[in-house]
Design an enzyme around this catalytic site. Structure first.
Site, PDB file in Angstrom:
ATOM      1  N   GLU A  26      18.779  -5.815  -9.361  1.00 48.40           N
ATOM      2  CA  GLU A  26      17.770  -5.153 -10.197  1.00 48.40           C
ATOM      3  C   GLU A  26      16.792  -4.298  -9.378  1.00 48.40           C
ATOM      4  OE1 GLU A  26      17.019  -4.766 -13.593  1.00 48.40           O
ATOM      5  OE2 GLU A  26      19.123  -5.337 -13.702  1.00 48.40           O
ATOM      6  N   HIS A  28      17.648  -2.375  -6.736  1.00 43.18           N
ATOM      7  CA  HIS A  28      18.337  -1.092  -6.615  1.00 43.18           C
ATOM      8  C   HIS A  28      18.333  -0.344  -7.955  1.00 43.18           C
ATOM      9  CE1 HIS A  28      20.660  -3.478  -3.439  1.00 43.18           C
ATOM     10  NE2 HIS A  28      20.106  -2.504  -2.738  1.00 43.18           N
ATOM     11  N   LYS A 140       9.531  -2.324  -0.909  1.00 41.56           N
ATOM     12  CA  LYS A 140       9.813  -3.614  -0.272  1.00 41.56           C
ATOM     13  C   LYS A 140      10.065  -3.410   1.220  1.00 41.56           C
ATOM     14  CE  LYS A 140      13.691  -6.032  -0.181  1.00 41.56           C
ATOM     15  NZ  LYS A 140      13.801  -6.782   1.097  1.00 41.56           N
ATOM     16  N   ASP A 141      10.793  -2.335   1.541  1.00 44.13           N
ATOM     17  CA  ASP A 141      11.058  -1.990   2.944  1.00 44.13           C
ATOM     18  C   ASP A 141      10.030  -0.933   3.346  1.00 44.13           C
ATOM     19  OD1 ASP A 141      13.847  -3.390   3.432  1.00 44.13           O
ATOM     20  OD2 ASP A 141      13.911  -2.487   1.450  1.00 44.13           O
ATOM     21  N   GLN A 144      10.370   1.177   6.522  1.00 41.73           N
ATOM     22  CA  GLN A 144      11.469   2.132   6.360  1.00 41.73           C
ATOM     23  C   GLN A 144      11.002   3.360   5.583  1.00 41.73           C
ATOM     24  OE1 GLN A 144      15.713   1.112   5.359  1.00 41.73           O
ATOM     25  NE2 GLN A 144      14.965   1.445   3.282  1.00 41.73           N
ATOM     26  N   SER A 177      19.434  -8.256  -1.417  1.00 43.48           N
ATOM     27  CA  SER A 177      20.841  -8.652  -1.279  1.00 43.48           C
ATOM     28  C   SER A 177      20.940  -9.904  -0.424  1.00 43.48           C
ATOM     29  CB  SER A 177      21.644  -7.526  -0.631  1.00 43.48           C
ATOM     30  OG  SER A 177      21.471  -6.325  -1.342  1.00 43.48           O
TER      31      SER A 177
HETATM   32  P1  AMP Z   1      19.318  -1.864   0.714  1.00 43.18           P
HETATM   33  O1  AMP Z   1      20.615  -1.831  -0.045  1.00 43.18           O
HETATM   34  O2  AMP Z   1      18.772  -3.242   0.916  1.00 43.18           O
HETATM   35  O3  AMP Z   1      19.356  -1.032   1.966  1.00 43.18           O
HETATM   36  O4  AMP Z   1      18.240  -1.168  -0.223  1.00 43.18           O
HETATM   37  C1  AMP Z   1      18.443   0.148  -0.710  1.00 43.18           C
HETATM   38  C2  AMP Z   1      17.143   0.656  -1.268  1.00 43.18           C
HETATM   39  O5  AMP Z   1      16.709  -0.192  -2.314  1.00 43.18           O
HETATM   40  C3  AMP Z   1      16.022   0.684  -0.235  1.00 43.18           C
HETATM   41  O6  AMP Z   1      15.235   1.844  -0.439  1.00 43.18           O
HETATM   42  C4  AMP Z   1      15.260  -0.571  -0.547  1.00 43.18           C
HETATM   43  O7  AMP Z   1      13.881  -0.494  -0.183  1.00 43.18           O
HETATM   44  C5  AMP Z   1      15.396  -0.619  -2.052  1.00 43.18           C
HETATM   45  N1  AMP Z   1      15.189  -1.982  -2.533  1.00 43.18           N
HETATM   46  C6  AMP Z   1      15.889  -3.106  -2.194  1.00 43.18           C
HETATM   47  N2  AMP Z   1      15.368  -4.183  -2.814  1.00 43.18           N
HETATM   48  C7  AMP Z   1      14.315  -3.746  -3.545  1.00 43.18           C
HETATM   49  C8  AMP Z   1      13.359  -4.373  -4.392  1.00 43.18           C
HETATM   50  N3  AMP Z   1      13.377  -5.683  -4.632  1.00 43.18           N
HETATM   51  N4  AMP Z   1      12.419  -3.599  -4.963  1.00 43.18           N
HETATM   52  C9  AMP Z   1      12.372  -2.264  -4.743  1.00 43.18           C
HETATM   53  N5  AMP Z   1      13.244  -1.619  -3.961  1.00 43.18           N
HETATM   54  C10 AMP Z   1      14.205  -2.342  -3.361  1.00 43.18           C
END
Ligand code: AMP
Length: 272
Positions: A26, A28, A140-141, A144, A177
């Site tokens: 959710e 993503h 969250k990141d 980044q 994830s």
């Molecule tokens: P990742 O697949 O973990 O690299 O995340 C891909 C994108 O989704 C990144 O920009 C993350 O910051 C964002 N993201 C992952 N989890 C969340 C979350 N719980 N809330 C908001 N954005 C998220």
């Protein structure tokens, strides 16, 4: 991918882009729904970028389910799922990297020395392949997001960067994830991250401004969970990520905690 984007540019379309490492949740999908409002075509990439994992980290164990991801993105009405192979992104002889110097050093960068170089490199490449008008990243990141903002400014990329608020489970846990690594008991212990941030927020609302006091409250909250090991907690300037001694105006409170096999991060912007 480049041909498709070129054709959309010629049609005058606005391309919104969400880069991910897949195993979609959710969090993503919150970015994807936001992207649909900000562009008239949406591209999502799934690429587990080997360059942003340290040698001892969870690259091979990182959860993957491309069939499920594809179905979710179809349901959301995403136009393109860009799912390149490692060799397409880093063919033999690859040797160019992007480094955002100072913003990559503190917080997670101190524990993952090559991480943000890997992130900046792949994001720069994905931007050149997808050629988006707007790209969305999760708060969250947070580090980044700041690294990407700096990269876009420093390299004169004509891309709007949007930070999307952290999406949480009903009980406060930031969706990730890597939550898939947690057992039921570890999942409970993981609530200490958001709980400690909320506690800090309450302290600031009550008038506390001293970083030492605020950081100690986080240390105490995490220490109450025997399964949780605090890696770092920092109270810093939200732009430079340099430590602050007092909360003046706004400050970023960010932490990383190890629970079982998972390394979890969370943060909040404190406003005085
Ligand atoms: P990742 O697949 O973990 O690299 O995340 C891909 C994108 O989704 C990144 O920009 C993350 O910051 C964002 N993201 C992952 N989890 C969340 C979350 N719980 N809330 C908001 N954005 C998220």
């Amino acid at each position: 991918m480049q041909d498709w984007s070129e054709a959309r540019h010629r049609e005058g379309r606005r391309i919104a882009f969400v880069p991910t490492m897949g195993f979609l949740h959710e969090g993503h999908l919150g970015l994807v729904r936001d992207a649909k409002k900000r562009g008239d075509r949406v591209v999502v990439s799934i690429f587990v970028n080997p360059k942003q994992f340290e040698p001892h980290e969870d690259l091979s164990a990182y959860p993957r389910d491309i069939a499920r991801d594809r179905k979710l993105l179809e349901q959301e009405g995403v136009d393109v799922l860009f799912f390149p192979a490692d060799e397409e992104i880093y063919p033999e002889g690859y040797q160019t990297h992007v480094e955002v110097e100072n913003l990559s050093l503190p917080l997670c960068g101190a524990f993952r020395p090559g991480h943000f170089r890997g992130v900046a490199t792949v994001v720069a490449k994905l931007f050149n392949i997808v050629r988006p008008h707007v790209a969305l990243f999760g708060c969250k990141d947070y580090q980044q997001l700041q690294v990407v903002r700096r990269l876009v400014r420093d390299l004169n990329l004509a891309i709007e960067i949007v930070g999307h608020p952290t999406v949480r489970e009903a009980d406060g846990l930031a969706i990730s994830s890597r939550n898939a690594y947690l057992s039921a008991a570890e999942r409970k212990a993981a609530l200490s991250l958001s709980r400690s941030l909320r506690g800090a927020e309450t302290l600031v609302k009550k008038g506390e401004r001293n970083s030492r006091v605020i950081l100690e409250s986080v240390h105490r909250e995490i220490a109450r969970e025997p399964l949780a090991k605090l890696e770092y907690v920092s109270l810093c300037d939200p732009e430079s990520l340099c430590d602050v001694e007092q909360v003046r105006d706004v400050a970023l409170l960010a932490l990383a905690v190890r629970i079982g096999k998972a390394r979890l991060i969370d943060n909040v912007i404190l406003k005085s």
